[in-house]
Design a protein around this motif. Structure first.
Motif, PDB file in Angstrom:
ATOM      1  N   UNK A   1       0.784  -1.221   0.000  1.00  0.00           N
ATOM      2  CA  UNK A   1       0.000   0.000   0.000  1.00  0.00           C
ATOM      3  C   UNK A   1       0.812   1.264   0.000  1.00  0.00           C
ATOM      4  N   UNK A   2       0.133   2.297  -0.510  1.00  0.00           N
ATOM      5  CA  UNK A   2       0.701   3.632  -0.452  1.00  0.00           C
ATOM      6  C   UNK A   2       0.272   4.253   0.852  1.00  0.00           C
ATOM      7  N   UNK A   3       1.214   4.888   1.466  1.00  0.00           N
ATOM      8  CA  UNK A   3       0.944   5.342   2.818  1.00  0.00           C
ATOM      9  C   UNK A   3       1.549   6.726   3.011  1.00  0.00           C
ATOM     10  N   UNK A   4       0.795   7.560   3.708  1.00  0.00           N
ATOM     11  CA  UNK A   4       1.273   8.899   4.019  1.00  0.00           C
ATOM     12  C   UNK A   4       1.537   8.948   5.525  1.00  0.00           C
ATOM     13  N   UNK A   5       2.784   9.147   5.907  1.00  0.00           N
ATOM     14  CA  UNK A   5       3.112   9.207   7.341  1.00  0.00           C
ATOM     15  C   UNK A   5       3.674  10.577   7.666  1.00  0.00           C
ATOM     16  N   UNK A   6       3.119  11.214   8.687  1.00  0.00           N
ATOM     17  CA  UNK A   6       3.633  12.527   9.079  1.00  0.00           C
ATOM     18  C   UNK A   6       4.567  12.362  10.280  1.00  0.00           C
ATOM     19  N   UNK A   7       5.838  12.548  10.021  1.00  0.00           N
ATOM     20  CA  UNK A   7       6.831  12.347  11.067  1.00  0.00           C
ATOM     21  C   UNK A   7       7.601  13.653  11.294  1.00  0.00           C
ATOM     22  N   UNK A   8       7.639  14.110  12.499  1.00  0.00           N
ATOM     23  CA  UNK A   8       8.341  15.344  12.858  1.00  0.00           C
ATOM     24  C   UNK A   8       7.938  16.506  11.946  1.00  0.00           C
ATOM     25  N   UNK A   9       6.653  16.562  11.619  1.00  0.00           N
ATOM     26  CA  UNK A   9       6.122  17.666  10.835  1.00  0.00           C
ATOM     27  C   UNK A   9       6.273  17.505   9.331  1.00  0.00           C
TER      28      UNK A   9
ATOM     29  N   UNK B   1      13.989   2.103   8.603  1.00  0.00           N
ATOM     30  CA  UNK B   1      14.448   1.544   7.330  1.00  0.00           C
ATOM     31  C   UNK B   1      13.895   2.295   6.119  1.00  0.00           C
ATOM     32  N   UNK B   2      12.691   2.822   6.222  1.00  0.00           N
ATOM     33  CA  UNK B   2      12.083   3.476   5.057  1.00  0.00           C
ATOM     34  C   UNK B   2      12.350   4.979   5.056  1.00  0.00           C
ATOM     35  N   UNK B   3      12.246   5.590   6.253  1.00  0.00           N
ATOM     36  CA  UNK B   3      12.400   7.046   6.313  1.00  0.00           C
ATOM     37  C   UNK B   3      13.841   7.420   6.673  1.00  0.00           C
ATOM     38  N   UNK B   4      14.550   6.481   7.301  1.00  0.00           N
ATOM     39  CA  UNK B   4      15.958   6.755   7.617  1.00  0.00           C
ATOM     40  C   UNK B   4      16.167   7.476   8.933  1.00  0.00           C
ATOM     41  N   UNK B   5      15.152   7.487   9.767  1.00  0.00           N
ATOM     42  CA  UNK B   5      15.313   8.099  11.087  1.00  0.00           C
ATOM     43  C   UNK B   5      15.741   6.999  12.066  1.00  0.00           C
ATOM     44  N   UNK B   6      17.051   6.864  12.245  1.00  0.00           N
ATOM     45  CA  UNK B   6      17.565   5.729  13.019  1.00  0.00           C
ATOM     46  C   UNK B   6      17.782   6.066  14.491  1.00  0.00           C
ATOM     47  N   UNK B   7      17.336   7.253  14.900  1.00  0.00           N
ATOM     48  CA  UNK B   7      17.453   7.607  16.320  1.00  0.00           C
ATOM     49  C   UNK B   7      16.609   6.698  17.195  1.00  0.00           C
ATOM     50  N   UNK B   8      15.455   6.300  16.708  1.00  0.00           N
ATOM     51  CA  UNK B   8      14.589   5.379  17.441  1.00  0.00           C
ATOM     52  C   UNK B   8      15.212   3.990  17.360  1.00  0.00           C
TER      53      UNK B   8
ATOM     54  N   UNK C   1      12.916   0.743  24.050  1.00  0.00           N
ATOM     55  CA  UNK C   1      13.916   1.450  23.226  1.00  0.00           C
ATOM     56  C   UNK C   1      13.279   2.128  22.020  1.00  0.00           C
ATOM     57  N   UNK C   2      12.156   1.612  21.571  1.00  0.00           N
ATOM     58  CA  UNK C   2      11.502   2.093  20.347  1.00  0.00           C
ATOM     59  C   UNK C   2      10.441   3.151  20.621  1.00  0.00           C
ATOM     60  N   UNK C   3      10.431   3.729  21.829  1.00  0.00           N
ATOM     61  CA  UNK C   3       9.364   4.676  22.193  1.00  0.00           C
ATOM     62  C   UNK C   3       9.360   5.920  21.307  1.00  0.00           C
ATOM     63  N   UNK C   4       8.193   6.222  20.753  1.00  0.00           N
ATOM     64  CA  UNK C   4       7.980   7.476  20.024  1.00  0.00           C
ATOM     65  C   UNK C   4       6.671   8.076  20.536  1.00  0.00           C
ATOM     66  N   UNK C   5       6.420   9.331  20.144  1.00  0.00           N
ATOM     67  CA  UNK C   5       5.143   9.939  20.515  1.00  0.00           C
ATOM     68  C   UNK C   5       4.201   9.916  19.321  1.00  0.00           C
ATOM     69  N   UNK C   6       2.956   9.542  19.555  1.00  0.00           N
ATOM     70  CA  UNK C   6       1.929   9.646  18.524  1.00  0.00           C
ATOM     71  C   UNK C   6       0.867  10.589  19.079  1.00  0.00           C
TER      72      UNK C   6
ATOM     73  N   UNK D   1       9.680  11.774  16.814  1.00  0.00           N
ATOM     74  CA  UNK D   1      10.808  10.927  17.210  1.00  0.00           C
ATOM     75  C   UNK D   1      11.883  11.777  17.874  1.00  0.00           C
ATOM     76  N   UNK D   2      12.887  11.116  18.398  1.00  0.00           N
ATOM     77  CA  UNK D   2      13.979  11.787  19.107  1.00  0.00           C
ATOM     78  C   UNK D   2      14.648  12.870  18.236  1.00  0.00           C
ATOM     79  N   UNK D   3      14.649  12.671  16.914  1.00  0.00           N
ATOM     80  CA  UNK D   3      15.314  13.637  16.023  1.00  0.00           C
ATOM     81  C   UNK D   3      14.666  15.017  16.103  1.00  0.00           C
ATOM     82  N   UNK D   4      13.413  15.079  16.547  1.00  0.00           N
ATOM     83  CA  UNK D   4      12.669  16.339  16.542  1.00  0.00           C
ATOM     84  C   UNK D   4      12.934  17.175  17.792  1.00  0.00           C
ATOM     85  N   UNK D   5      13.554  16.591  18.808  1.00  0.00           N
ATOM     86  CA  UNK D   5      13.619  17.314  20.087  1.00  0.00           C
ATOM     87  C   UNK D   5      14.567  18.507  20.079  1.00  0.00           C
TER      88      UNK D   5
END
Ligand SMILES: Cc1cc2nc3c(=O)[nH]c(=O)nc-3n(C[C@H](O)[C@H](O)[C@H](O)COP(=O)(O)OP(=O)(O)OC[C@H]3O[C@@H](n4cnc5c(N)ncnc54)[C@H](O)[C@@H]3O)c2cc1C
Ligand code: SF4
Ligand code: FES
Ligand code: FES
Lengths: 327, 161
Positions: free
Chosen positions: B7-15, B34-41, B52-57, B79-83
């Motif tokens: 499927x095609x998917x739209x994900x809003x991550x860190x704005x 793996x898909x977006x490349x945000x490896x901080x999580x 270890x994988x905690x993010x905010x939704x 994710x952690x990258x946004x802080x």
């Protein structure tokens, strides 16, 4: 994980249709149990029907009690002000389970339907009647430390792992269900099954039925209650034994009592014998000990879980003492 | 109903909106890494047992390993990258450094996201309650005393808590 197709349900009927025509289709809510089981291929649905967009997450007080939508998240239920003031036992039970992150994801419906944590059930290399009917039970002669002491069968000795359901059992909850053949209401005591000869069935819910809500009757147990959970570490661990205790005390006498145990049976275990002893008696430690002793008389432990019998007895007494001291 | 196998998917991550083409089996954690490349999580247990994988939704902390990415369209994932804002650390990050809230650092992004989620939930004030509210994050290096001290410091900086 085996491949599956993903469907997002937009209303209750399409959700039910989505699983009704396919035995291997499943609803997904928080995913915290189902995805876990799919990763180890204990669950292999070929279609997932995502029910999280259905409008079933309201928690509402009404004249008969409280209605909890099946999609209410465990944390929203535990911290709901009505629940905290009228059903604090339920709040305490939920907060004793899992972790804040998991409670933010887990739904009420998913919590009711979560499967056992029996290690052999989770390991597809082990024989397990629940996972593979007729294969045998690796736990009966195996390492059965976390297994049942009440109501087991020679087919399965697994326990139901939920804390929330133990609270619901003590509070006489009712499960509201919608299915292809209409709606029905199932008392919580009848919702989970004992293993008997069909351990593959945890509950009486049919494939084409969706849990829509839980009803709690008005409760006199907002004052004298306690949920005690005994586990291998202080937090973030399943119960070895847990006790939901609730008393209604009037003029120094117990007018009503509820005792339900977790971690000891294939379903939340209501200790009716204990309740009968408590009602009409004074809330003293002697009464509590008598109730606890009567409860464990029917216990049947296995090689590695004998400790649970004494633990259950002491936990009942301790929970009742704590419940009395709350007022 | 939306029905699809890939499927095609739209994900809003860190704005930022990300358009992804994914198999529905992909967890939110794997989509982020793996898909977006945000490896901080981080991926610790991949089974909901470590945090270890905690993010905010939508501002609430969850374990991204036990859920599917396809289920998170129309949400705001942080994710952690946004802080940190450029070189300026988030107060929780600064407090973790000040109080030695880590050793190897593997659990740290999850700890910090969980701590930020905890403060948003309304943080209880004593150490025992903070420990209980952080029980979903395991630290193999046992940096717990520093983690609690860091959270206490940031909590006290927030005027209305
Ligand atoms: C590490 C860890 C620790 C845990 N510790 C505890 C603990 O200490 N105490 C405790 O009680 N629990 C504990 N849990 C379990 C947790 O509470 C359950 O995983 C959670 O409640 C399941 O809810 P869910 O919405 O995520 O269900 P899902 O995983 O989405 O679904 C579980 C099952 O329920 C079915 N289902 C979901 N909603 C409905 C519905 N409305 N109608 C019909 N069927 C439905 C699904 O088809 C699936 O079969 C723990 C889990 C983990 C991973
Ligand atoms: S106790 Fe039940 S779940 Fe565990 S191995 Fe035996 S049959 Fe399977
Ligand atoms: S990686 Fe998600 S909880 Fe461990
Ligand atoms: S700092 Fe090493 S695991 Fe926490």
């Amino acid at each position: 994980m085996k491949p599956f197709s993903y469907v997002r349900a937009t209303n209750q009927n399409t959700a039910i249709q989505g699983v009704a025509d396919r035995q291997s289709a499943k609803f997904i809510a928080g995913g915290t149990n189902l995805i876990d089981l799919m990763k180890v291929e204990v669950a292999q649905p070929d279609r997932l029907v995502d029910i999280t967009q259905l409008p079933l997450s309201e928690i509402e007080i009404n004249s008969d009690g409280l209605r909890i939508g099946a999609l209410a998240r465990n944390s929203d239920l535990a911290y709901n002000p009505e629940v905290r003031s009228h059903y604090p036992l339920l709040s305490q039970a939920i907060l004793a389970g899992a972790s804040p992150q998991l409670r933010n994801m887990a739904t009420v419906g998913g919590n009711l339907m979560q499967r056992t944590r029996c290690y052999y059930f989770m390991d597809i290399a082990a024989p397990c009647n629940k996972r593979d009917p007729g294969a045998g039970c690796a736990a009966i002669e195996g390492y059965n430390r976390i297994h049942a002491i009440f109501g087991a069968s020679d087919k399965c000795i697994a326990t139901h792992p939920s804390d929330m359901c133990v609270g619901l059992a003590a509070l006489d909850a009712k499960v509201r269900v919608a299915g292809s053949n209409g709606d029905r209401i199932i008392p919580i005591a009848d919702f989970h099954r004992l293993p008997g000869d069909i351990p593959e069935r945890d509950t009486v819910l049919e494939q084409d039925e969706l849990i829509v809500a839980i009803d709690l009757p008005n409760s006199p147990f907002a004052k004298n209650y306690h949920y005690l959970k005994v586990r291998d570490r202080a937090s973030y661990a399943f119960a070895l034994v847990s006790v939901a205790a609730a008393l209604e005390i009037e003029n120094g006498t117990i007018k009503a009592a509820r005792i339900a145990l977790g971690g000891v049976a294939h379903k939340p275990w209501r200790a009716f014998v204990a309740e009968d002893i408590l009602v009409g008696a004074k809330p003293t430690e002697e009464t509590f000990a008598a109730a606890a002793t009567a409860t464990i008389r029917e216990a049947k432990p296995y090689r590695h879980n004998q400790f649970k019998v004494e633990m259950a007895k002491r936990a009942i007494v301790r929970a009742l003492i704590n419940a009395t001291e709350k007022s | 109903m939306v029905n699809s196998d890939n499927l095609n998917l739209l994900l809003k991550v860190n704005g930022t909106q990300h358009t992804l083409q994914i198999d529905p089996r992909v967890t939110l954690l794997d989509a982020l890494r793996e898909k977006i490349g945000l490896t901080g999580t981080k991926k610790g247990c991949d089974r909901g047992q470590c945090g270890a994988c905690t993010v905010l939704v939508d501002g609430r902390r969850i374990n991204s390993c036990l859920t599917l990415a396809v289920m998170y369209q129309e949400t705001e994932i942080t994710t952690i990258e946004e802080l940190a804002k450029g070189d300026e650390l988030h107060p929780m990050q600064a407090a973790f450094i000040k109080h030695d809230g880590f050793q190897c650092g593997y659990c740290t992004p999850g700890q910090i996201m969980s701590a930020v989620g905890l403060l948003a939930e309304g943080c209880p004030s004593d150490d025992a309650e903070i420990k209980e509210c952080m029980s979903g994050n395991i630290c193999r290096c046992s940096a717990y005393p520093g983690i609690v001290a860091a959270i206490q410091e940031v909590r006290q900086m927030q005027p209305n808590l």
